[in-house]
Design a protein around this motif. Structure first.
Motif, PDB file in Angstrom:
ATOM      1  N   ARG A   1      11.655  18.145  -6.535  1.00  0.00           N
ATOM      2  CA  ARG A   1      12.279  19.126  -5.650  1.00  0.00           C
ATOM      3  C   ARG A   1      11.774  19.400  -4.082  1.00  0.00           C
ATOM      4  N   GLY A   2      10.843  18.234  -3.850  1.00  0.00           N
ATOM      5  CA  GLY A   2      10.150  18.548  -2.455  1.00  0.00           C
ATOM      6  C   GLY A   2       9.174  19.378  -2.414  1.00  0.00           C
ATOM      7  N   SER A   3       8.586  20.083  -3.508  1.00  0.00           N
ATOM      8  CA  SER A   3       7.647  21.074  -3.353  1.00  0.00           C
ATOM      9  C   SER A   3       6.102  20.637  -3.223  1.00  0.00           C
ATOM     10  N   SER A   4       6.012  19.418  -3.413  1.00  0.00           N
ATOM     11  CA  SER A   4       4.790  18.798  -3.279  1.00  0.00           C
ATOM     12  C   SER A   4       5.035  17.409  -2.717  1.00  0.00           C
ATOM     13  N   THR A   5       4.011  17.134  -1.795  1.00  0.00           N
ATOM     14  CA  THR A   5       3.968  15.859  -0.823  1.00  0.00           C
ATOM     15  C   THR A   5       2.366  15.341  -0.868  1.00  0.00           C
ATOM     16  N   SER A   6       2.301  13.987  -0.779  1.00  0.00           N
ATOM     17  CA  SER A   6       1.083  13.250  -0.686  1.00  0.00           C
ATOM     18  C   SER A   6       1.238  12.305   0.299  1.00  0.00           C
ATOM     19  N   LEU A   7       0.477  12.162   1.389  1.00  0.00           N
ATOM     20  CA  LEU A   7       0.351  11.216   2.390  1.00  0.00           C
ATOM     21  C   LEU A   7      -0.888  10.399   2.332  1.00  0.00           C
ATOM     22  N   ALA A   8      -1.036   9.187   2.648  1.00  0.00           N
ATOM     23  CA  ALA A   8      -2.046   8.194   2.877  1.00  0.00           C
ATOM     24  C   ALA A   8      -3.003   8.993   3.845  1.00  0.00           C
ATOM     25  N   ASP A   9      -4.108   8.608   3.672  1.00  0.00           N
ATOM     26  CA  ASP A   9      -5.026   9.076   4.832  1.00  0.00           C
ATOM     27  C   ASP A   9      -4.675   8.280   6.130  1.00  0.00           C
TER      28      ASP A   9
ATOM     29  N   GLU B   1       0.855  -1.196  -0.079  1.00  0.00           N
ATOM     30  CA  GLU B   1       0.034   0.010   0.033  1.00  0.00           C
ATOM     31  C   GLU B   1       0.854   1.313   0.185  1.00  0.00           C
ATOM     32  N   PHE B   2       0.445   2.186  -0.641  1.00  0.00           N
ATOM     33  CA  PHE B   2       0.833   3.519  -0.583  1.00  0.00           C
ATOM     34  C   PHE B   2       0.928   4.155   0.666  1.00  0.00           C
ATOM     35  N   VAL B   3       2.126   4.831   0.988  1.00  0.00           N
ATOM     36  CA  VAL B   3       2.312   5.697   2.365  1.00  0.00           C
ATOM     37  C   VAL B   3       2.552   7.201   2.076  1.00  0.00           C
ATOM     38  N   ALA B   4       3.423   7.422   1.260  1.00  0.00           N
ATOM     39  CA  ALA B   4       3.645   8.797   1.051  1.00  0.00           C
ATOM     40  C   ALA B   4       4.533   8.938  -0.167  1.00  0.00           C
ATOM     41  N   ALA B   5       4.608  10.229  -0.620  1.00  0.00           N
ATOM     42  CA  ALA B   5       5.212  10.594  -1.900  1.00  0.00           C
ATOM     43  C   ALA B   5       5.594  12.086  -1.797  1.00  0.00           C
ATOM     44  N   ILE B   6       6.947  12.414  -2.487  1.00  0.00           N
ATOM     45  CA  ILE B   6       7.361  13.683  -2.624  1.00  0.00           C
ATOM     46  C   ILE B   6       7.925  13.967  -4.107  1.00  0.00           C
TER      47      ILE B   6
ATOM     48  N   ASP C   1       1.190  -0.075  11.982  1.00  0.00           N
ATOM     49  CA  ASP C   1       2.147   0.256  11.139  1.00  0.00           C
ATOM     50  C   ASP C   1       3.172  -0.694  10.817  1.00  0.00           C
ATOM     51  N   THR C   2       3.046  -1.764  11.364  1.00  0.00           N
ATOM     52  CA  THR C   2       4.184  -2.811  11.362  1.00  0.00           C
ATOM     53  C   THR C   2       4.178  -3.204   9.819  1.00  0.00           C
ATOM     54  N   ALA C   3       5.139  -3.376   9.241  1.00  0.00           N
ATOM     55  CA  ALA C   3       5.228  -3.753   7.836  1.00  0.00           C
ATOM     56  C   ALA C   3       6.702  -3.808   7.372  1.00  0.00           C
ATOM     57  N   VAL C   4       6.952  -4.167   6.140  1.00  0.00           N
ATOM     58  CA  VAL C   4       8.103  -3.898   5.536  1.00  0.00           C
ATOM     59  C   VAL C   4       8.007  -2.582   4.691  1.00  0.00           C
ATOM     60  N   TYR C   5       8.991  -1.617   4.822  1.00  0.00           N
ATOM     61  CA  TYR C   5       8.699  -0.319   4.103  1.00  0.00           C
ATOM     62  C   TYR C   5       9.823  -0.152   3.059  1.00  0.00           C
ATOM     63  N   TYR C   6       9.133   0.230   1.686  1.00  0.00           N
ATOM     64  CA  TYR C   6       9.967   0.328   0.351  1.00  0.00           C
ATOM     65  C   TYR C   6       9.884   1.779   0.158  1.00  0.00           C
ATOM     66  N   CYS C   7      11.170   1.999  -0.171  1.00  0.00           N
ATOM     67  CA  CYS C   7      11.322   3.329  -0.954  1.00  0.00           C
ATOM     68  C   CYS C   7      11.383   2.979  -2.551  1.00  0.00           C
ATOM     69  N   ALA C   8      10.786   4.073  -3.350  1.00  0.00           N
ATOM     70  CA  ALA C   8      10.877   3.791  -4.620  1.00  0.00           C
ATOM     71  C   ALA C   8      10.886   4.953  -5.479  1.00  0.00           C
ATOM     72  N   ALA C   9      11.763   5.243  -6.526  1.00  0.00           N
ATOM     73  CA  ALA C   9      11.702   6.266  -7.369  1.00  0.00           C
ATOM     74  C   ALA C   9      11.046   6.081  -8.743  1.00  0.00           C
ATOM     75  N   SER C  10      10.527   7.169  -9.224  1.00  0.00           N
ATOM     76  CA  SER C  10       9.696   7.359 -10.428  1.00  0.00           C
ATOM     77  C   SER C  10      10.124   8.603 -11.197  1.00  0.00           C
ATOM     78  N   ASN C  11      10.313   8.344 -12.421  1.00  0.00           N
ATOM     79  CA  ASN C  11      10.685   9.520 -13.458  1.00  0.00           C
ATOM     80  C   ASN C  11       9.476  10.368 -13.647  1.00  0.00           C
ATOM     81  N   SER C  12       8.349   9.817 -13.056  1.00  0.00           N
ATOM     82  CA  SER C  12       7.269  11.024 -13.201  1.00  0.00           C
ATOM     83  C   SER C  12       7.363  12.015 -11.911  1.00  0.00           C
ATOM     84  N   MET C  13       6.542  12.746 -11.665  1.00  0.00           N
ATOM     85  CA  MET C  13       6.641  13.686 -10.582  1.00  0.00           C
ATOM     86  C   MET C  13       6.411  12.962  -9.240  1.00  0.00           C
ATOM     87  N   PHE C  14       5.390  12.234  -9.131  1.00  0.00           N
ATOM     88  CA  PHE C  14       4.921  11.072  -7.951  1.00  0.00           C
ATOM     89  C   PHE C  14       3.877  10.726  -8.179  1.00  0.00           C
TER      90      PHE C  14
END
Length: 123
Positions: free
Chosen positions: A54-62, A46-51, A90-103
């Motif tokens: 440049r860090g100007s926009s962020t998104s967080l899961a509810d 599941e999605f948790v957060a994205a940025i 909140d217990t889970a394996v947390y993954y970081c991912a990068a996208s060539n789109s904004m987020f």
């Protein structure tokens, strides 16, 4: 091409905090959106957060809004996920991912993934 590696996971009591880090390679890191996802045993990722790059926009899961904060330091090629008021849910394996789109919130929009870091919240 970007490579990302997560760190900072561990065991923490309910109500505690952890700060996850996503270290990235690549001179164009600042152009990549970065997302955090998590997956608990027996559940879908599941999605948790994205940025944005440049860090100007962020998104967080509810489910984490108000408790988690995502930030990035492009000079250090690092994205952080500050997690406060942690719950056993909140217990889970947390993954970081990068996208060539904004987020994005969809995992299939991300091209580069870390191996994950375990976060365990005890009750």
């Amino acid at each position: 091409q970007v490579q990302v590696v997560e760190s900072g996971g561990g065991l923490v009591p309910a109500g505690g905090s952890l700060r996850l880090s996503c270290a990235a390679s690549g001179s164009t890191f600042g152009t990549y959106g970065v997302g955090w996802f998590r997956q608990a045993p027996g559940k879908e990722r599941e999605f948790v957060a994205a940025i944005s790059g440049r860090g100007s926009s962020t998104s967080l899961a509810d489910s984490v809004r108000g408790r988690f904060t995502i930030s990035r330091d492009n000079a250090e090629r690092t994205v952080h996920l500050q997690m406060n008021s942690l719950n056993p849910e909140d217990t889970a394996v947390y993954y970081c991912a990068a996208s060539n789109s904004m987020f994005a919130t969809a995992s299939n929009r991300y091209q580069y993934w870390g191996r994950g870091t375990q976060v365990t919240v005890s009750s």
